[in-house]
Design a protein around this motif. Structure first.
Motif, PDB file in Angstrom:
ATOM      1  N   PRO A  11       1.084  -1.290  -0.179  1.00 22.13           N
ATOM      2  CA  PRO A  11      -0.059  -0.010   0.024  1.00 22.13           C
ATOM      3  C   PRO A  11       0.880   1.311  -0.082  1.00 22.13           C
ATOM      4  CG  PRO A  11      -0.090  -1.174   2.141  1.00 22.13           C
ATOM      5  CD  PRO A  11       0.665  -2.120   0.924  1.00 22.13           C
ATOM      6  N   ALA A  12       1.969   1.132   0.633  1.00 20.29           N
ATOM      7  CA  ALA A  12       2.921   2.409   0.582  1.00 20.29           C
ATOM      8  C   ALA A  12       3.169   2.570  -0.602  1.00 20.29           C
ATOM      9  CB  ALA A  12       3.988   2.134   1.453  1.00 20.29           C
ATOM     10  N   LEU A  13       3.740   1.918  -1.280  1.00 23.18           N
ATOM     11  CA  LEU A  13       4.176   1.931  -2.908  1.00 23.18           C
ATOM     12  C   LEU A  13       3.088   2.519  -3.762  1.00 23.18           C
ATOM     13  CD1 LEU A  13       6.796  -0.784  -3.378  1.00 23.18           C
ATOM     14  CD2 LEU A  13       7.250   1.497  -2.828  1.00 23.18           C
ATOM     15  N   ASP A  14       1.746   1.752  -3.460  1.00 20.02           N
ATOM     16  CA  ASP A  14       0.673   2.220  -4.232  1.00 20.02           C
ATOM     17  C   ASP A  14       0.199   3.720  -4.057  1.00 20.02           C
ATOM     18  OD1 ASP A  14       0.782  -0.476  -4.759  1.00 20.02           O
ATOM     19  OD2 ASP A  14      -1.338  -0.887  -4.138  1.00 20.02           O
ATOM     20  N   THR A  15       0.494   3.864  -2.685  1.00 20.50           N
ATOM     21  CA  THR A  15       0.045   5.488  -2.630  1.00 20.50           C
ATOM     22  C   THR A  15       1.298   6.378  -3.029  1.00 20.50           C
ATOM     23  OG1 THR A  15       0.434   4.695  -0.297  1.00 20.50           O
ATOM     24  CG2 THR A  15      -1.830   5.148  -0.947  1.00 20.50           C
ATOM     25  N   GLY A  16       2.210   6.020  -3.631  1.00 22.08           N
ATOM     26  CA  GLY A  16       3.099   7.154  -4.128  1.00 22.08           C
ATOM     27  C   GLY A  16       4.492   7.135  -3.411  1.00 22.08           C
ATOM     28  N   TRP A  17       4.552   6.566  -2.344  1.00 24.47           N
ATOM     29  CA  TRP A  17       5.899   6.390  -1.714  1.00 24.47           C
ATOM     30  C   TRP A  17       6.783   5.850  -2.497  1.00 24.47           C
ATOM     31  CZ3 TRP A  17       6.979   8.962   2.909  1.00 24.47           C
ATOM     32  CH2 TRP A  17       5.947   9.317   3.621  1.00 24.47           C
ATOM     33  N   THR A  18       8.014   6.604  -2.747  1.00 21.74           N
ATOM     34  CA  THR A  18       8.846   6.101  -3.894  1.00 21.74           C
ATOM     35  C   THR A  18       9.814   4.738  -3.332  1.00 21.74           C
ATOM     36  OG1 THR A  18      10.455   7.930  -3.259  1.00 21.74           O
ATOM     37  CG2 THR A  18       9.266   7.903  -5.389  1.00 21.74           C
ATOM     38  N   GLU A  19      10.661   4.948  -2.160  1.00 19.65           N
ATOM     39  CA  GLU A  19      11.113   3.824  -1.793  1.00 19.65           C
ATOM     40  C   GLU A  19      10.516   3.786   0.012  1.00 19.65           C
ATOM     41  OE1 GLU A  19      13.861   6.977  -0.218  1.00 19.65           O
ATOM     42  OE2 GLU A  19      13.066   6.390  -1.975  1.00 19.65           O
ATOM     43  N   ALA A  20      10.009   2.642   0.111  1.00 24.63           N
ATOM     44  CA  ALA A  20       9.320   2.414   1.172  1.00 24.63           C
ATOM     45  C   ALA A  20       9.824   1.128   1.955  1.00 24.63           C
ATOM     46  CB  ALA A  20       7.931   2.112   1.344  1.00 24.63           C
ATOM     47  N   PRO A  21      10.314   1.313   3.484  1.00 28.55           N
ATOM     48  CA  PRO A  21      10.567   0.140   4.225  1.00 28.55           C
ATOM     49  C   PRO A  21       9.487  -1.101   3.865  1.00 28.55           C
ATOM     50  CG  PRO A  21       9.693   1.545   5.629  1.00 28.55           C
ATOM     51  CD  PRO A  21       9.700   2.291   4.455  1.00 28.55           C
ATOM     52  N   PRO A  22       9.836  -2.280   4.414  1.00 29.57           N
ATOM     53  CA  PRO A  22       8.940  -3.200   4.414  1.00 29.57           C
ATOM     54  C   PRO A  22       7.724  -2.985   5.072  1.00 29.57           C
ATOM     55  CG  PRO A  22      11.109  -4.213   5.105  1.00 29.57           C
ATOM     56  CD  PRO A  22      11.152  -2.819   4.799  1.00 29.57           C
ATOM     57  N   ARG A  23       6.355  -3.218   4.752  1.00 29.50           N
ATOM     58  CA  ARG A  23       5.399  -2.873   5.394  1.00 29.50           C
ATOM     59  C   ARG A  23       5.271  -3.381   6.725  1.00 29.50           C
ATOM     60  NH1 ARG A  23      -0.999  -4.480   3.653  1.00 29.50           N
ATOM     61  NH2 ARG A  23      -1.960  -3.286   5.424  1.00 29.50           N
ATOM     62  N   LYS A  24       5.053  -2.517   7.808  1.00 27.88           N
ATOM     63  CA  LYS A  24       4.862  -2.942   9.280  1.00 27.88           C
ATOM     64  C   LYS A  24       3.645  -3.379   9.906  1.00 27.88           C
ATOM     65  CE  LYS A  24       9.377  -2.164  10.185  1.00 27.88           C
ATOM     66  NZ  LYS A  24       9.610  -2.490   8.629  1.00 27.88           N
ATOM     67  N   GLY A  25       3.614  -4.358  10.802  1.00 31.06           N
ATOM     68  CA  GLY A  25       2.166  -4.459  11.231  1.00 31.06           C
ATOM     69  C   GLY A  25       2.177  -5.317  12.880  1.00 31.06           C
ATOM     70  N   PHE A  26       1.139  -5.425  13.177  1.00 31.10           N
ATOM     71  CA  PHE A  26       0.937  -6.394  14.424  1.00 31.10           C
ATOM     72  C   PHE A  26       0.532  -7.603  14.210  1.00 31.10           C
ATOM     73  CE2 PHE A  26       0.244  -2.139  16.761  1.00 31.10           C
ATOM     74  CZ  PHE A  26       1.391  -2.336  17.216  1.00 31.10           C
ATOM     75  N   PHE A  27       0.828  -8.646  14.718  1.00 31.22           N
ATOM     76  CA  PHE A  27       0.381 -10.037  15.000  1.00 31.22           C
ATOM     77  C   PHE A  27      -0.227 -10.100  16.417  1.00 31.22           C
ATOM     78  CE2 PHE A  27       1.400 -14.872  15.738  1.00 31.22           C
ATOM     79  CZ  PHE A  27      -0.025 -14.960  15.696  1.00 31.22           C
ATOM     80  N   THR A  28      -1.303  -9.990  16.547  1.00 34.05           N
ATOM     81  CA  THR A  28      -1.684 -10.045  18.037  1.00 34.05           C
ATOM     82  C   THR A  28      -2.269 -11.471  18.167  1.00 34.05           C
ATOM     83  OG1 THR A  28      -2.418  -7.717  18.119  1.00 34.05           O
ATOM     84  CG2 THR A  28      -3.204  -8.979  19.865  1.00 34.05           C
ATOM     85  N   ASP A  29      -1.563 -12.213  19.210  1.00 33.16           N
ATOM     86  CA  ASP A  29      -1.889 -13.579  19.513  1.00 33.16           C
ATOM     87  C   ASP A  29      -2.855 -13.837  20.750  1.00 33.16           C
ATOM     88  OD1 ASP A  29      -1.858 -16.217  20.172  1.00 33.16           O
ATOM     89  OD2 ASP A  29       0.300 -16.758  19.845  1.00 33.16           O
ATOM     90  N   GLY A  30      -3.895 -13.941  20.468  1.00 33.20           N
ATOM     91  CA  GLY A  30      -4.999 -14.045  21.401  1.00 33.20           C
ATOM     92  C   GLY A  30      -4.753 -14.986  22.397  1.00 33.20           C
ATOM     93  N   SER A  31      -3.768 -16.290  21.776  1.00 34.62           N
ATOM     94  CA  SER A  31      -4.063 -17.486  22.667  1.00 34.62           C
ATOM     95  C   SER A  31      -2.877 -17.335  23.920  1.00 34.62           C
ATOM     96  CB  SER A  31      -3.524 -18.711  21.808  1.00 34.62           C
ATOM     97  OG  SER A  31      -2.158 -18.351  21.354  1.00 34.62           O
ATOM     98  N   ILE A  32      -2.023 -16.159  23.866  1.00 33.79           N
ATOM     99  CA  ILE A  32      -1.167 -16.007  24.886  1.00 33.79           C
ATOM    100  C   ILE A  32      -1.336 -14.604  25.559  1.00 33.79           C
ATOM    101  CG2 ILE A  32       0.585 -17.507  24.186  1.00 33.79           C
ATOM    102  CD1 ILE A  32       2.058 -15.333  22.800  1.00 33.79           C
ATOM    103  N   CYS A  33      -2.536 -14.147  25.495  1.00 36.10           N
ATOM    104  CA  CYS A  33      -2.725 -12.607  25.951  1.00 36.10           C
ATOM    105  C   CYS A  33      -3.350 -13.096  27.548  1.00 36.10           C
ATOM    106  CB  CYS A  33      -3.730 -11.858  25.445  1.00 36.10           C
ATOM    107  SG  CYS A  33      -4.423 -10.367  26.160  1.00 36.10           S
ATOM    108  N   ILE A  34      -2.693 -12.266  28.281  1.00 38.59           N
ATOM    109  CA  ILE A  34      -3.111 -12.418  29.741  1.00 38.59           C
ATOM    110  C   ILE A  34      -4.073 -11.579  30.301  1.00 38.59           C
ATOM    111  CG2 ILE A  34      -1.111 -13.971  30.432  1.00 38.59           C
ATOM    112  CD1 ILE A  34       0.135 -11.601  31.735  1.00 38.59           C
TER     113      ILE A  34
END
Ligand SMILES: Nc1nc2c(c(=O)[nH]1)N[C@H]1C(S)=C(S)[C@@H](COP(=O)(O)OP(=O)(O)OC[C@H]3O[C@@H](n4cnc5c(=O)[nH]c(N)nc54)[C@H](O)[C@@H]3O)O[C@H]1N2
Ligand SMILES: Nc1nc2c(c(=O)[nH]1)N[C@H]1C(S)=C(S)[C@@H](COP(=O)(O)OP(=O)(O)OC[C@H]3O[C@@H](n4cnc5c(=O)[nH]c(N)nc54)[C@H](O)[C@@H]3O)O[C@H]1N2
Ligand code: SF4
Ligand code: SF4
Ligand code: SF4
Ligand code: SF4
Ligand code: SF4
Ligand SMILES: [Mo]
Lengths: 302, 869, 310
Positions: A11-34
């Motif tokens: 999406p970063a490149l799609d929206t016109g960023w010329t060089e973008a770092p790898p897309r960042k995000g979250f993996f929230t693992d509900g099986s180990i949330c206390i």
């Protein structure tokens, strides 16, 4: 709006960023949330978000209620005796269960307390961003979706547009920052720009919130689910990890132990701008009809 | 643990990820249960029956670790024939005196000891003096217990050997009995027994983790003893992945017992000298150690003298007993609850509250507040105006008219402290590890650290008495009190740590830091403020400030912080190797005997004399470290063995026995003796007790109530109810009840409930939840009610407040450590809000009448044999 | 009792958020439509030389577009930043598109209307107003060209949200709103001009009613369960009133519209009110559908199940 854009590679490149770092995000693992809520507090501390209500909600230990203008992380608590809506098995041998009882065979009759920390999904096809008339909502080089508070005029359109009910216009308290402006998780844009980890992920003691490059997180999540299935936790499933879903995949996705709606998540979210071409066509026709009608109204008088 | 030690809990999750089975034993289904492989709901106050049941399972099914048990524990040791067990005396051990409610434990000793072993740390009981000579949990363990005469039968057949006594003592702790007392069905109980034993032995170890859910009972110490017996039988002590982990409370609560805030201890667990008994140093030393005994405690004289040298410096000389007589003496119980009662009786004029909020945090809140209202002056050093600083104008008693501000003469001084981020210092955590924290920011405004506060206070007092010749001022005059301070007047905390570490005062090493307590001398040539901490400043370096990442060192991570004693991460780790010094298994190798090098080595600092071969056997009669055999891993014990049976050191018996809590709706199914016969009780108008068997009226309070914490709050609440981001997470005081109890009593989810005891009544929002289940105990359904204790009434600027759980609890204490029983009591619950104002007093009064409560209700410790009749 | 999780939502909490919009927005929809329709009538009248109708409609268009814009701005969280709307032009944002249409439309009807004012000024001043008078027709025609967009984009604006009732109606909403606009403008025309000149207004109104009603029918058909929200509470009342008024207005117009000025006035008023009611009804229905998780979850579940089914 082009249909193709729906399997958006980056999406970063799609929206016109010329060089973008790898897309960042979250993996929230509900099986180990206390359910410690450190993520909620860390987020508020870092972002200076105002207190969001002091009444007991009676929703198990959840007195936060939902994501909103002044709650950017929300930990859901679900108390459940017996099997999930999908009838699988939830008991959580984190990996191996050496006490040696075969979960797969058993019927789930145990008490479960599901906890999972919700957050803005940073959609690949973000309705909020699409509909924003001021350009206040923008796509960052990290592929995340961020509000520029100083541009937002509080039109409120993004609010009903979000298929997850995440974003909201801050209505108060009067002395708070950005009242009248839409607010949501920024995926700690400021911290990311400094090469830091988002505050919530940093605070999470069990690594239920994992931050990183989206591709890598997706692989990790796949492995995790396989692992859990292999140990009889048939209820484990990913949510928002599929790039072909209604929002082109979420930048922040989850591992859940029951149906999404149980956690307050839409089971099959769709970014409505997907139907926009069709809607514009309808509008054009309707407009034409109106024009024709008006013309006719005069023609007949001849 | 997930609730109260969430950050520490990540390691449980890590263990789970590596295949560990996690079992949670708790009356309530908590955030910990949610992550556990299984949760065992248990009746609050019944764990000894549960643990006893496991012990019986281990013995009956021969699941114990034979080599370990025979060689490393006192299983084989023969006990005095006069010892009589609870089985014969229906719940009492031999030596009980119904009048004093105390034991004379002479008969509990090992066979062949010429005199009685020490009673253990408490020289005094509240009000009542005990007969035994002094000693301490470490030192006292078998003071005057020469190993030479200890008799052993390593076949474990002798009817008087500990092993056989154990078998007889737990013979009736059957699964059926466990169900009858704990409400845990046999199949669930079996699952626990099997998991724990299957996971112990050469290849595997099991750890027990507890915190105040196990300690805050009138039998608290024996709960832990129960776990100790299991761990010794299964060979889980002194080995990686084993042990009994006490999760701690406030940061450095461990440190505050090592260098104690406890009235009866000096630093390093040396007992506090006692008025009339310890006239001079020799008398004192004689009572805490004997040269005949094994182990390192025999050097207690060096530890004591070094302590005196660091406190009194050059003023401490051989001729004046190194200033021993400048030490204060204790003349009885000066514990926090006794002191509270003394306030009530106007025996105490002034009180310092430095990081404590008793108006909310201590049992029987009303008692606490009434007591403080008798003070002449009260100093409160806290971040916010806590309830303990404002009770006199806005406490619950003001509302009921039981307290009138105009009648209270207490002058309250409120001083702002610096927070831990605003000052340097060390935290000692549960692993006995010191971790240094540096000052991150300057304290705001007038906020000052405790260190600076006391340093200044000391300086001012010393100025006042500088000219005094009075004997009573001598200690203060002679105190070494010169610490370097920075421009803000903040003393250098590391200078204090150096003083604690100790140094050589004479000889060529003069001025050098000691590197181990073994270097300490009894001749005044060394100093050291706390012998067990010696080594923390080895080589003039603050070892507790080390922060080498785990990735850059061994898995034991010896270079992260510093653990006492001598940076050992696991105590008694000699037990991780077999009698010949070889690891029990490769998988669990930790320290071992290196034949070629002729010394002990391994991943951790061996907790043993480095060059003592496993085969070594001392000459009879030799005491001290040299008296330890090569297979005596428990080097602080007077016989070098782990104690399944405790011949001394405990006031309420050598073996854990099940007693009902001080307040219980149930009759003790195990013995006629209902409660702990030695528990501390305080019959007073302000501290009435709900009736329990054999008294009538217990049906008026048919429910079990337990109190606990929520992740979202901290203890009495000043550090959470005053902060919006925490207050909003759990805004209101609530009670947790099962759907069944809710139906039975008409309680509505999110409605109000009133909880009543003999003390008072409080109101709470209702949380009806499946996480609380009714238990079937002895054929009767028992409902448990959960109360988080974080809320309080009054206080300046609290964002949320509410009734305090501690207001319904009374004061009844464990005899050994004087901890309050705040984990199990009886109560009644009814729907709706409580009466307010004077009506509340009348409401409770009416309950007392109905239950026939008088001053002595619940306070007769001894249950006569005809109790049932 | 903490409700258990087999229930299809999280403690009955909404999944999506209802828009923060107050009555300003439906009011704007109505006024915008009214302005659009009026400008069409005005243009027609201009070309066909219906002075009276032209004058009335030009004024109405200006008044309603001004009022509508005011309502729009009033609803913003930060009204001072209204102009930020013009920072960008985004086809993906119906609101952006609409704002641009509105921005073009406003001045045009402004010029056209001021010409009418100029016409009644004393001679000397009229000279000054000449440019306006000249520009009036082209401006009026331009406004008319923009009008259909102005009238129908609001349907897209609602359709392009996750609000169940609105999105479910996304195909029909533009038609409903176009019809509603015609009905309102026609009605207003009937009120504002003599029966003699109101012919086109009457016919537009009749056409509008028909389009509105038909489209609305279809819409309810394709809305699935969220159609319920049109049949409860305030939406129900508004919808019924709207129908009744439209029916009455229609009858009056057809029967006596050509003859009775009074009936024209009443029927016209009824139609204007009917249009307003429709907008408020649909707005209400959407808000209701967003607040009840059922309308979000159930259809999505169905979708999944059918997908699995295939
Ligand atoms: N978030 C947070 N963390 C804290 C604190 C805090 O206030 N808030 N306080 C700190 C302090 S000072 C301390 S001492 C520790 C205390 O840490 P914990 O001991 O874990 O705290 P509690 O919640 O008081 O008690 C633990 C559990 O004991 C259970 N319990 C009660 N009676 C019994 C019983 O008879 N048998 C068994 N098996 N369980 C029983 C209760 O249901 C409760 O779930 O936490 C420390 N950490
Ligand atoms: N019913 C029931 N009662 C209990 C318990 C229970 O489980 N149930 N648990 C018991 C236990 S384990 C404990 S530890 C006690 C705790 O009870 P308390 O110690 O009485 O209560 P806290 O709120 O921990 O008080 C600590 C205070 O220290 C202040 N403080 C923090 N840092 C500093 C500092 O650096 N300097 C100074 N001067 N002040 C500071 C905080 O603001 C707070 O007001 O409660 C006990 N009471
Ligand atoms: S979740 Fe909602 S707010 Fe977040 S990016 Fe997607 S549409 Fe926008
Ligand atoms: S409220 Fe702000 S962020 Fe949301 S759409 Fe309007 S201008 Fe954009
Ligand atoms: S990423 Fe940052 S802004 Fe988003 S929830 Fe986490 S802490 Fe809050
Ligand atoms: S910090 Fe982590 S463990 Fe705690 S609630 Fe948030 S996600 Fe769950
Ligand atoms: S509060 Fe501090 S001590 Fe307690 S769990 Fe969190 S980090 Fe650990
Ligand atoms: Mo504690």
């Amino acid at each position: 709006m082009r249909r193709e854009s729906f399997a958006a590679a980056d999406p970063a490149l799609d929206t016109g960023w010329t060089e973008a770092p790898p897309r960042k995000g979250f993996f929230t693992d509900g099986s180990i949330c206390i359910g410690c809520k450190a993520c909620e507090v860390a987020c508020k501390e870092w972002n200076g978000i105002p207190e969001d209500g002091l009444s007991m909600l009676g929703m198990s230990y959840d007195n936060t209620g939902a994501l909103g203008a002044s709650t950017w992380r929300h930990v859901a608590f679900i108390e459940r005796r017996g099997p999930s809506r999908s009838g699988g098995f939830t008991a959580l041998p984190m990996v191996t269960d050496i006490s040696g009882n075969d979960h797969a065979a058993a019927v789930d009759t145990a008490m479960h307390w599901l906890m999972s920390s919700d957050v803005c999904k940073h959609c690949t096809n973000a309705a909020c961003l699409d509909v924003c008339p001021t350009g206040s909502l923008m796509r960052t080089e990290f592929g995340t979706v961020v509000i520029q508070a100083e541009i937002c005029n509080g039109c409120g359109y993004c609010v009903p547009a979000c298929p997850f009910g995440v974003i909201e216009r801050r209505e108060g308290p009067a002395d708070a920052r950005n009242v009248g402006v839409a607010q949501k998780c920024t995926l700690c844009y400021d911290r990311l720009s400094e090469g830091m980890t988002p505050a919530c992920a940093q605070a999470c003691p069990t690594q239920s919130i994992q931050f990183g490059d989206l591709d890598e997180l997706r692989d990790r999540a796949e492995r995790r689910v396989a692992e859990l299935h292999a140990h009889g936790v048939t209820d484990a499933r990913l949510y928002g990890a599929d790039p072909n879903d209604g929002i082109g995949g979420a930048g922040a996705f989850f591992l859940l132990l029951d149906e999404p709606e149980v956690y307050g998540l839409p089971p099959d979210p769709v970014v409505t701008t997907r139907d926009l071409p069709e809607m514009w066509r309808a509008a054009a026709l309707a407009g034409a009809a109106l024009l024709a009608g008006a013309a006719a109204a005069f023609l007949r008088s001849r | 643990m997930a609730e109260c030690h969430p950050v520490g809990f990540q390691w449980v999750m890590e263990a789970k990820a590596r295949g560990a089975t996690v079992i949670h034993i708790d009356p309530r289904f908590t955030r910990t249960s949610a992550m556990a492989d299984f949760h065992v709901p248990i009746r609050a106050g019944s764990d000894i029956a549960f643990l006893g049941g496991i012990i019986k399972y281990i013995l009956d099914n021969e699941k114990y670790f034979p080599e370990y048990v025979v060689n490393y524990t006192n299983a084989a040791t023969i006990v005095n024939e006069d010892f009589i067990d609870t089985e014969q005396l229906d719940g009492l051990f031999s030596g009980y005196n119904p009048k004093t409610g105390a034991y004379d434990n002479t008969s509990w000793g090992y066979e062949g000891m010429e005199e009685a072993p020490a009673a253990g740390r408490r020289l005094f009981r509240a009000g009542r003096e005990t007969s035994e000579p002094g000693g301490h949990e470490l030192g006292g363990r078998g003071a005057s217990l020469p190993h030479s005469v200890v008799q052993r039968d390593e076949t474990l057949q002798d009817p008087f050997c500990v092993f056989q006594i154990l078998k007889r003592h737990y013979a009736r702790y059957t699964p059926e009995m466990v169900e009858q007392i704990c409400g845990v069905p046999p199949d669930e109980f079996a699952r626990v027994c099997e998991s724990v034993t299957a996971n112990s032995g050469r290849e595997r170890t099991t750890a027990w983790v507890y915190s105040v859910g196990w300690t805050q009972h009138s039998v608290g110490v024996q709960y832990i003893r129960g776990a100790a017996i299991i761990q010794l039988l299964l060979g889980n002590m002194g080995r990686p992945g084993g042990g009994i982990l006490a999760l701690r409370g406030h940061a450095s609560i461990q440190g505050s017992t090592d260098i104690p805030t406890l009235f009866d201890l000096l630093p390093g667990y040396l007992p506090m000298p006692r008025a009339g008994v310890h006239g001079n140093l020799d008398q004192y030393l004689a009572s805490i150690k004997s040269d005949g005994q094994k182990g390192f405690w025999t050097a207690a004289d060096a530890y004591t003298v070094s302590l005196l040298k660091s406190w009194f410096g050059d003023a401490a000389t051989k001729d004046n007993d190194f200033g021993f007589n400048w030490l204060p003496r204790i003349s009885g119980d000066h514990g926090t609850y006794q002191t509270t009662l003394d306030m009530l009786d106007d025996k105490v004029e002034g009180y310092f509250l430095l990081g404590q909020n008793p108006a909310v945090g201590s049992a029987n809140g009303k008692l606490q507040r009434l007591a403080m209202s008798h003070l002449k002056w009260l100093v409160v050093r806290d971040f916010s105006l806590i309830e303990s600083a404002t009770f006199w104008k806005d406490g619950p008693e003001v509302a009921t008219g039981e307290m009138r501000p105009e009648d209270i003469g207490t002058e309250v001084f409120f001083l702002p402290p610096a927070a831990h981020t605003e000052k340097a210092g060390s935290f000692t955590q549960t692993q006995r590890m010191l971790q240094w924290h540096h000052k991150a920011v300057d304290p705001a405004g007038d906020c000052r650290s405790e260190l600076q506060f006391f340093h200044d206070l000391g300086k001012r007092l010393r100025e006042k008495i500088a000219a005094s010749t009075l004997e009573r001022d001598a200690p203060l005059r002679h105190l070494t009190w010169s610490y370097p301070v920075d421009e803000t007047g903040e003393p250098d905390a590391e200078a204090v740590l150096r003083e604690v570490n100790g140094q050589h005062l004479t000889g060529e090493k003069q001025g050098e830091m000691l590197s181990t307590f073994v270097e300490m001398k009894a001749d005044g040539s060394t100093s050291g403020g706390c012998w067990i901490y010696t080594g923390v400043y080895t080589g003039g370096v603050n070892q507790s400030a080390r922060r080498k990442p785990g990735s850059e060192q061994s898995w034991v991570a010896p270079e992260w912080g510093w653990a006492w004693p001598m940076n050992r991460r696991i105590l008694y780790n000699r037990a991780s190797a077999d009698p010949d010094g070889k690891p029990w298994s490769e998988r669990k190798a930790y320290v071992w005997w290196d034949e070629r090098a002729g010394k002990w080595t391994g991943h951790d600092v061996p907790d043993f004399q480095a060059t003592k071969a496993p085969s070594f056997r001392p000459e009879p009669g030799i005491g001290g470290p040299d008296g330890l055999a090569g297979d005596d891993p428990f080097i602080m014990q007077s016989d070098g063995k782990g104690w399944l049976y405790a011949p001394s050191g405990l006031l309420d018996g050598p073996l854990p026995a099940h007693y009902e809590p001080h307040e219980s709706p149930l009759r003790n199914a195990m013995y006629t003796q209902q409660g702990n016969p030695t528990r501390e009780v305080f019959p007073r108008e302000e501290n009435l007790t709900n009736p329990s068997f054999p008294e009538s009226g217990s049906e008026v309070f048919p429910f079990v109530v337990t109190t606990y914490r929520l992740t979202e709050h901290h203890t009495a609440g000043a550090m959470s109810r005053w902060l919006p981001y925490l207050a909003e997470l759990q805004p209101e005081f609530f009670c947790e009840v099962s759907p069944q109890l809710a139906a039975e009593r008409g309680l509505e989810h999110l409605g109000w409930a009133t909880i009543v005891t003999a003390r008072t009544a409080i109101e709470a929002r209702v949380m009806v939840t499946d996480r609380v289940v009714p238990l079937t105990v002895g054929g009767r359904v028992i409902h448990q009610i959960g109360l988080p204790y974080h809320w309080g009434v009054g206080g300046g600027g609290a964002i949320v407040s509410g009734d305090s759980a501690n207001d319904v609890l009374g004061v009844a204490l464990d005899a050994n450590v004087l901890i309050q029983e705040s984990k199990a009591a009886s109560c009644d619950i009814r729907p709706g809000r409580r009466p307010t104002g004077p009506a509340l007093v009348r409401f409770v009064e009416e309950y007392r009448k109905r239950a026939g409560i008088s001053l002595d209700t619940g306070t007769t410790r001894f249950t006569p044999p005809d109790g049932g009749a | 009792m903490v409700p258990d999780a087999t229930f299809t939502s999280y403690y009955g909490r909404p999944v999506v958020k209802a828009s923060p919009w107050k009555n300003d927005i439906p009011a704007y929809f109505f006024l915008g439509g009214l302005a659009a329709g009026s400008s069409l009538l005005a243009a027609g009248a201009d070309i066909t030389g219906r002075q009276e109708l032209r004058r009335a409609m030009r004024i109405c268009a200006l008044v309603s577009v001004t009022a509508g814009t005011a309502a729009l701005i009033h609803d913003l969280g930060k009204p001072s930043r209204f102009l930020n709307m013009l920072r960008v032009a985004k086809p993906t944002s119906p609101m952006s598109v609409g704002t641009w249409i509105l921005t073009a439309f406003g001045p045009m009807v402004g010029i056209a209307a001021s010409a009418e004012v100029a016409a009644v000024l004393p001679r000397p001043l009229q000279a000054l107003a000449r440019p306006v008078t000249v520009a009036a027709r082209p401006a009026g025609l331009l406004a008319a060209a923009l009008a259909p967009g102005l009238a129908s984009y609001t349907g897209v604006l609602l359709g392009d949200t996750a609000t169940p009732a609105w999105h479910a109606a996304h195909r029909e909403l533009p038609f409903v709103f176009a019809g509603s606009a015609a009905m309102a403008a026609g009605g207003l025309g009937m009120m504002g001009t003599s029966v003699a000149q109101a012919g086109p207004a009457r016919r537009l109104a009749i056409g509008g009613v028909l389009l509105d009603v038909l489209a609305e029918r279809r819409m309810e058909g394709s809305m699935g369960i969220s159609a319920e929200t049109l049949r409860v509470g305030r939406a129900r009342l508004l919808m019924r009133t709207s129908r009744a008024l439209a029916a009455g207005g229609l009858a009056g117009t057809i029967a006596l519209g050509r003859r009775s000025r009074l009936v024209s006035l009443l029927s016209g008023g009824a139609l204007v009110a009917a249009s307003a009611c429709t907008r408020f009804a649909i707005f209400e229905a959407g808000q209701t559908s967003a607040r009840d998780p059922r309308y979000t979850v159930a259809p999505q579940r169905e979708r999944i199940d059918t997908r699995i089914g295939q």
